[in-house]
Design a protein around this motif. Structure first.
Motif, mmCIF file in Angstrom:
data_model
loop_
_atom_site.group_PDB
_atom_site.id
_atom_site.type_symbol
_atom_site.label_atom_id
_atom_site.label_comp_id
_atom_site.label_asym_id
_atom_site.label_seq_id
_atom_site.Cartn_x
_atom_site.Cartn_y
_atom_site.Cartn_z
ATOM 1 N N THR A 168 0.819 -1.216 0.000
ATOM 2 C CA THR A 168 0.000 0.000 0.000
ATOM 3 C C THR A 168 0.849 1.261 0.000
ATOM 4 O O THR A 168 0.324 2.350 -0.253
ATOM 5 C CB THR A 168 -0.942 0.026 1.222
ATOM 6 O OG1 THR A 168 -0.166 0.043 2.426
ATOM 7 C CG2 THR A 168 -1.860 -1.185 1.214
ATOM 8 N N GLN A 169 2.136 1.124 0.290
ATOM 9 C CA GLN A 169 3.040 2.272 0.254
ATOM 10 C C GLN A 169 3.696 2.444 -1.116
ATOM 11 O O GLN A 169 4.438 3.403 -1.341
ATOM 12 C CB GLN A 169 4.142 2.111 1.309
ATOM 13 C CG GLN A 169 3.637 1.833 2.707
ATOM 14 C CD GLN A 169 2.644 2.859 3.188
ATOM 15 O OE1 GLN A 169 2.944 4.059 3.226
ATOM 16 N NE2 GLN A 169 1.450 2.405 3.573
ATOM 17 N N ILE A 170 3.414 1.529 -2.031
ATOM 18 C CA ILE A 170 4.046 1.560 -3.356
ATOM 19 C C ILE A 170 3.016 1.714 -4.468
ATOM 20 O O ILE A 170 3.187 2.535 -5.368
ATOM 21 C CB ILE A 170 4.858 0.264 -3.587
ATOM 22 C CG1 ILE A 170 5.956 0.125 -2.535
ATOM 23 C CG2 ILE A 170 5.463 0.254 -4.992
ATOM 24 C CD1 ILE A 170 6.707 -1.185 -2.619
ATOM 25 N N PHE A 171 1.935 0.929 -4.400
ATOM 26 C CA PHE A 171 0.972 0.874 -5.501
ATOM 27 C C PHE A 171 -0.369 1.488 -5.099
ATOM 28 O O PHE A 171 -0.579 1.848 -3.933
ATOM 29 C CB PHE A 171 0.753 -0.580 -5.929
ATOM 30 C CG PHE A 171 1.998 -1.289 -6.375
ATOM 31 C CD1 PHE A 171 2.849 -0.720 -7.324
ATOM 32 C CD2 PHE A 171 2.341 -2.527 -5.854
ATOM 33 C CE1 PHE A 171 4.004 -1.367 -7.737
ATOM 34 C CE2 PHE A 171 3.485 -3.193 -6.257
ATOM 35 C CZ PHE A 171 4.323 -2.609 -7.208
ATOM 36 N N SER A 172 -1.258 1.561 -6.060
ATOM 37 C CA SER A 172 -2.630 1.965 -5.775
ATOM 38 C C SER A 172 -3.271 0.916 -4.871
ATOM 39 O O SER A 172 -2.799 -0.229 -4.800
ATOM 40 C CB SER A 172 -3.427 2.099 -7.071
ATOM 41 O OG SER A 172 -3.619 0.819 -7.669
ATOM 42 N N GLY A 173 -4.356 1.283 -4.182
ATOM 43 C CA GLY A 173 -5.004 0.335 -3.286
ATOM 44 C C GLY A 173 -5.451 -0.912 -4.008
ATOM 45 O O GLY A 173 -5.304 -2.026 -3.507
ATOM 46 N N ARG A 174 -6.002 -0.732 -5.202
ATOM 47 C CA ARG A 174 -6.470 -1.871 -5.986
ATOM 48 C C ARG A 174 -5.315 -2.796 -6.330
ATOM 49 O O ARG A 174 -5.411 -4.026 -6.188
ATOM 50 C CB ARG A 174 -7.144 -1.357 -7.257
ATOM 51 C CG ARG A 174 -7.591 -2.418 -8.221
ATOM 52 C CD ARG A 174 -8.350 -1.794 -9.379
ATOM 53 N NE ARG A 174 -8.677 -2.781 -10.401
ATOM 54 C CZ ARG A 174 -9.447 -2.547 -11.451
ATOM 55 N NH1 ARG A 174 -9.964 -1.342 -11.621
ATOM 56 N NH2 ARG A 174 -9.695 -3.487 -12.336
ATOM 57 N N ALA A 175 -4.202 -2.214 -6.775
ATOM 58 C CA ALA A 175 -3.040 -3.016 -7.154
ATOM 59 C C ALA A 175 -2.362 -3.629 -5.932
ATOM 60 O O ALA A 175 -1.786 -4.717 -6.017
ATOM 61 C CB ALA A 175 -2.041 -2.162 -7.931
ATOM 62 N N ALA A 176 -2.425 -2.941 -4.787
ATOM 63 C CA ALA A 176 -1.754 -3.433 -3.587
ATOM 64 C C ALA A 176 -2.330 -4.773 -3.144
ATOM 65 O O ALA A 176 -1.594 -5.736 -2.901
ATOM 66 C CB ALA A 176 -1.872 -2.404 -2.467
ATOM 67 N N LEU A 177 -3.669 -4.854 -3.046
ATOM 68 C CA LEU A 177 -4.279 -6.106 -2.614
ATOM 69 C C LEU A 177 -4.140 -7.192 -3.673
ATOM 70 O O LEU A 177 -3.943 -8.372 -3.348
ATOM 71 C CB LEU A 177 -5.754 -5.881 -2.272
ATOM 72 C CG LEU A 177 -6.037 -5.627 -0.784
ATOM 73 C CD1 LEU A 177 -5.321 -4.373 -0.295
ATOM 74 C CD2 LEU A 177 -7.532 -5.526 -0.521
ATOM 75 N N LEU A 178 -4.220 -6.796 -4.941
ATOM 76 C CA LEU A 178 -4.020 -7.770 -6.011
ATOM 77 C C LEU A 178 -2.608 -8.346 -5.958
ATOM 78 O O LEU A 178 -2.405 -9.549 -6.129
ATOM 79 C CB LEU A 178 -4.296 -7.098 -7.355
ATOM 80 C CG LEU A 178 -4.385 -7.947 -8.641
ATOM 81 C CD1 LEU A 178 -3.030 -8.337 -9.167
ATOM 82 C CD2 LEU A 178 -5.262 -9.165 -8.438
ATOM 83 N N HIS A 179 -1.628 -7.484 -5.684
ATOM 84 C CA HIS A 179 -0.244 -7.965 -5.618
ATOM 85 C C HIS A 179 -0.001 -8.846 -4.397
ATOM 86 O O HIS A 179 0.809 -9.773 -4.459
ATOM 87 C CB HIS A 179 0.725 -6.770 -5.607
ATOM 88 C CG HIS A 179 1.130 -6.350 -6.972
ATOM 89 N ND1 HIS A 179 0.304 -5.636 -7.810
ATOM 90 C CD2 HIS A 179 2.276 -6.555 -7.667
ATOM 91 C CE1 HIS A 179 0.926 -5.421 -8.952
ATOM 92 N NE2 HIS A 179 2.115 -5.981 -8.896
ATOM 93 N N LEU A 180 -0.676 -8.556 -3.304
ATOM 94 C CA LEU A 180 -0.547 -9.439 -2.149
ATOM 95 C C LEU A 180 -1.075 -10.830 -2.498
ATOM 96 O O LEU A 180 -0.501 -11.844 -2.092
ATOM 97 C CB LEU A 180 -1.311 -8.865 -0.953
ATOM 98 C CG LEU A 180 -1.170 -9.643 0.355
ATOM 99 C CD1 LEU A 180 0.286 -9.653 0.814
ATOM 100 C CD2 LEU A 180 -2.064 -9.037 1.436
#
Length: 407
Positions: A168-180
């Motif tokens: 969440t400190q690097i990507f958009s919120g949508r991308a952050a959870l998808l990347h997790l």
């Protein structure tokens, strides 16, 4: 008509379809074998080396299954391997990640109010983090900590929480959870590719050569398989989260993701206990409900959605804003769409902008040009039921605007 935009949308649809189908195959076989393994029964008359057996009925017939903890004394001629379900799920998932988030990095991957980086840098961080996740996890499993299933799981949970916050400190919120989700799914698929299948191949080779396979090979494979079992449900949630802004577009999205891992563990613990004949731990459902209520509470504080409007437009957005048709398109979108797609929606019953897409600024409209073209120009998906009365002339204007710029 802009054929490339339409082709790309169908390519994403095809990749998503393939990903869902292969994931169903992988998850289904994984759940089945975990339940089978936990339900095995022992009896004195079992063949030498057999760990347990189970009788099952399905499809009008009966199945008699026996499991050998290491390997049978002789290898059968026909041996079915379960691996391509995992490989195809990861490959199709990575393809979908590239189609949506790498090709659309400026829109979906990068949030310049979080971290202002170029698309190549963001993509590099994405790939590096996913690869690093497997390396760290594998080292932990092979370390002395790996001898303790409980200790290892606690440390792995701490790593996942840290990655949840870090993304969440690097990507958009949508991308952050998808990347997790991608981070976790890569660990699961790599377990199959680097540990489970290679260990099984060594066992098969030893049997063919007349050697006794090492018991540690089966133990390692079982440990990784158990991890995959507990990680499956959280991964499914994270992969679906991009459709629900209350999950990804809130201030505490990273904490929501962390709690989802606990819910997944509780649910799998219930079913694993049930299949193993260790009773019905109903408290796991109560715990899951409590955690889900906490998630709902955490989602009540919305994320600021007007950051993109304050950031300078991308070069692509500038081209759309420079079009002679843009003023009319901007007024149309603000008049027909922004009652819902706004930082503070005005449509009764809509508390958050759908998919966290706010179209109440010129920059945001230009940045979302392709989506507007596909959703309200080429197709009739938006507005839902055409509740705002978007006319055919206005739809044609959107099509003309997009296709002239992307010609």
């Amino acid at each position: 008509m802009n054929e490339f935009a339409i082709f790309w949308e169908w390519l994403a649809f095809a990749a998503r379809w393939l990903h869902v189908v292969t994931a169903i195959a992988w998850i289904g076989s994984s759940f089945y074998f975990i339940a089978l393994d936990l339900g095995l029964r022992q009896r004195p008359e079992l063949p030498p080396g057999a760990h347990g057996e189970e009788w099952q009925v399905h499809g009008g017939g009966f199945y008699h299954i026996q499991k050998y903890l290491v390997a049978p004394a002789t290898l059968p001629e026909h041996l079915t391997w379960f691996k391509w379900e995992s490989y195809a799920t990861w490959l199709s998932g990575f393809a979908l990640l590239a189609i949506l988030y790498y090709a659309g990095a400026d829109l979906y991957l990068i949030d310049r109010t979080v971290l202002d980086v170029s698309a190549p840098v963001a993509i590099g961080l994405s790939v590096a983090s996913i690869a690093l996740g497997w390396l760290v996890y594998d080292l932990l499993c092979k370390s002395p900590l790996g001898r303790s299933d409980t200790g290892l799981m606690l440390v792995l949970f701490a790593v996942l929480v840290a990655m949840s916050w870090g993304y969440t400190q690097i990507f958009s919120g949508r991308a952050a959870l998808l990347h997790l989700g991608a981070f976790t799914a890569t660990i699961m698929s790599a377990n199959v590719f680097f540990i489970i299948i290679p260990n099984q191949k060594v066992v098969v080779a030893d049997l063919k050569a007349g050697r006794t396979p090492a018991a540690i090979l089966g133990q390692q494979a079982k440990q990784r398989s158990l991890h995959n079992n507990y990680l499956t449900l959280p991964v499914i949630f994270l992969m679906l989260s991009n459709h629900y802004p209350l999950a990804f577009a809130t201030q505490h999205n990273w904490a929501i993701a962390a709690l989802v891992f606990l819910i997944g563990v509780l649910i799998r613990h219930y079913f694993n206990s049930l299949h193993a004949g260790r009773g019905n731990p109903h408290w796991t459902w109560a715990g899951s409900v409590v955690l889900f209520i906490v998630i709902i509470w955490l989602s009540s504080e919305p994320e600021t959605l007007d950051g993109l409007a304050e950031a300078p437009p991308s070069p692509v957005a500038e081209a759309f804003m420079a079009s002679e048709h843009f003023p009319a398109v901007r007024d149309t979108v603000m008049g027909r769409c922004a009652m819902c797609h706004a930082a503070v929606p005005g449509w009764e019953g809509v508390r958050r902008p759908p998919k966290a897409v706010a179209l109440d600024s010129a920059v945001e409209i230009a940045e979302r040009a392709r989506e507007i073209y596909l959703q309200a120009g080429v197709s009739r998906a938006m507005p839902p039921g055409n509740v705002s009365g978007l006319t055919e002339a206005e739809r044609a204007l959107i099509v003309t605007w997009f296709e002239e710029v992307r010609r």
